[in-house]
Design an enzyme around this catalytic site. Sequence first.
Site, PDB file in Angstrom:
ATOM      1  N   GLU A   1       9.755   2.794  -9.589  1.00 52.55           N
ATOM      2  CA  GLU A   1      10.197   2.692  -8.205  1.00 52.55           C
ATOM      3  C   GLU A   1      11.490   1.894  -8.127  1.00 52.55           C
ATOM      4  O   GLU A   1      11.616   0.883  -8.822  1.00 52.55           O
ATOM      5  CB  GLU A   1       9.116   1.998  -7.353  1.00 52.55           C
TER       6      GLU A   1
ATOM      7  N   HIS B   1       6.230   3.773  -1.101  1.00 55.74           N
ATOM      8  CA  HIS B   1       5.588   2.464  -1.214  1.00 55.74           C
ATOM      9  C   HIS B   1       5.764   1.648   0.067  1.00 55.74           C
ATOM     10  O   HIS B   1       6.340   0.552   0.066  1.00 55.74           O
ATOM     11  CB  HIS B   1       6.119   1.682  -2.410  1.00 55.74           C
TER      12      HIS B   1
ATOM     13  N   ILE C   1      -9.061  -4.813   0.704  1.00 56.16           N
ATOM     14  CA  ILE C   1      -8.469  -3.648   1.364  1.00 56.16           C
ATOM     15  C   ILE C   1      -9.464  -2.500   1.410  1.00 56.16           C
ATOM     16  O   ILE C   1      -9.596  -1.814   2.434  1.00 56.16           O
ATOM     17  CB  ILE C   1      -7.173  -3.225   0.653  1.00 56.16           C
TER      18      ILE C   1
ATOM     19  N   ARG D   1      -1.754   1.302  -7.045  1.00 52.76           N
ATOM     20  CA  ARG D   1      -0.764   1.326  -8.114  1.00 52.76           C
ATOM     21  C   ARG D   1      -0.856   2.667  -8.836  1.00 52.76           C
ATOM     22  O   ARG D   1      -1.947   3.165  -9.092  1.00 52.76           O
ATOM     23  CB  ARG D   1      -0.984   0.182  -9.123  1.00 52.76           C
TER      24      ARG D   1
END
Length: 338
Positions: free
Chosen positions: A265, A285, A155, A236
């Site tokens: 979450e 998220h 990523i 994270r």
Amino acid sequence: MNITILDDYQDAVRTLRCFDMLAGHHVTIWNDHARETGILAARLQDTEALVLIRERTPIRAPLIERLPGLRLISQRGVYPHIDIGACTRSGVIVSSNMGEGKPSYATAELTWGLVLAAMRKIPQEMIAMRAGRWQSTVGLCLRGRTLGIFGYGRIGAVVAGYGKAFGMKVLAWGRETSLSRARADGHAAASSRAELFEEADILSLHLRLIDATRGIVTGDDLARMKPEALIVNTSRAGLIEPGALEAALLAGRPGMAAVDVYEEEPLPDGRHPLLAMDNVVCTPHLGYVERGSYEAQFAEIFEQILAYQSGRPINVVNPSALTEKRVISRSGKSHGGV
């Protein structure tokens, strides 16, 4: 087979094309979030195959022990939220395709969306317009600035490419293997971690959360950043030392943050210190929450269920459970759910 899907907040799973793979099974879908063991045990009492959406609900021993009918947990990705030992002892197979090989373009795109939103103050201007004000802030351009990438993996490399397309200088930091890839892609490698935090106008985190990386970004690191710098976290929350980001933003270094991940979450009661800060852009998220990604993710999850039902389980992360497994019903009812 009785299949339960937890935490489908948007009630999106039943709208996917791949949902047809579960035809002939009884499927129950829960759209709200529950963490209490008693509530989950009641919801899952008849469940034979449990579908988890990423790491939304922890599955620990006290719950597993109350679910004698559970035979399979099917999900995609890492599984720190699952007590694998307890599953194995109870004969519960955990199937999880780790999805290696492809970057999450959805997460990379959201990262860049947060960068643009924060630097050009798009959310603040939307709020101001609705209140009748016109041009209430002055944003910052990206071209010519330095994009720091902490963790040049799949990523991180994609985000770096977006930065290059915007005319930014990319500065990477991480393990030597990842720095070698960054250099091969034509980007600069920071001489030190300190240089990364000092030089980056935008710093984006792209690390896996493991014991070695938990709290890897400290208050001292953040204090090195420029007053106009932006830190972005779509990886994270645990990568940043607890409380360090809030304290750093109040101290003015960095001047902005864009955050998609949180220690707990969903946020309890929609409350978090970052939500009260005008210099922070927060999203719930959303990195992987995109229809194409959902189709790919759930097709793999459902394939794991069908493979188990056929007696040939795949992507098993606890093979010792195979000797404990029991055969479950292969007949099911038509689609159902809550």
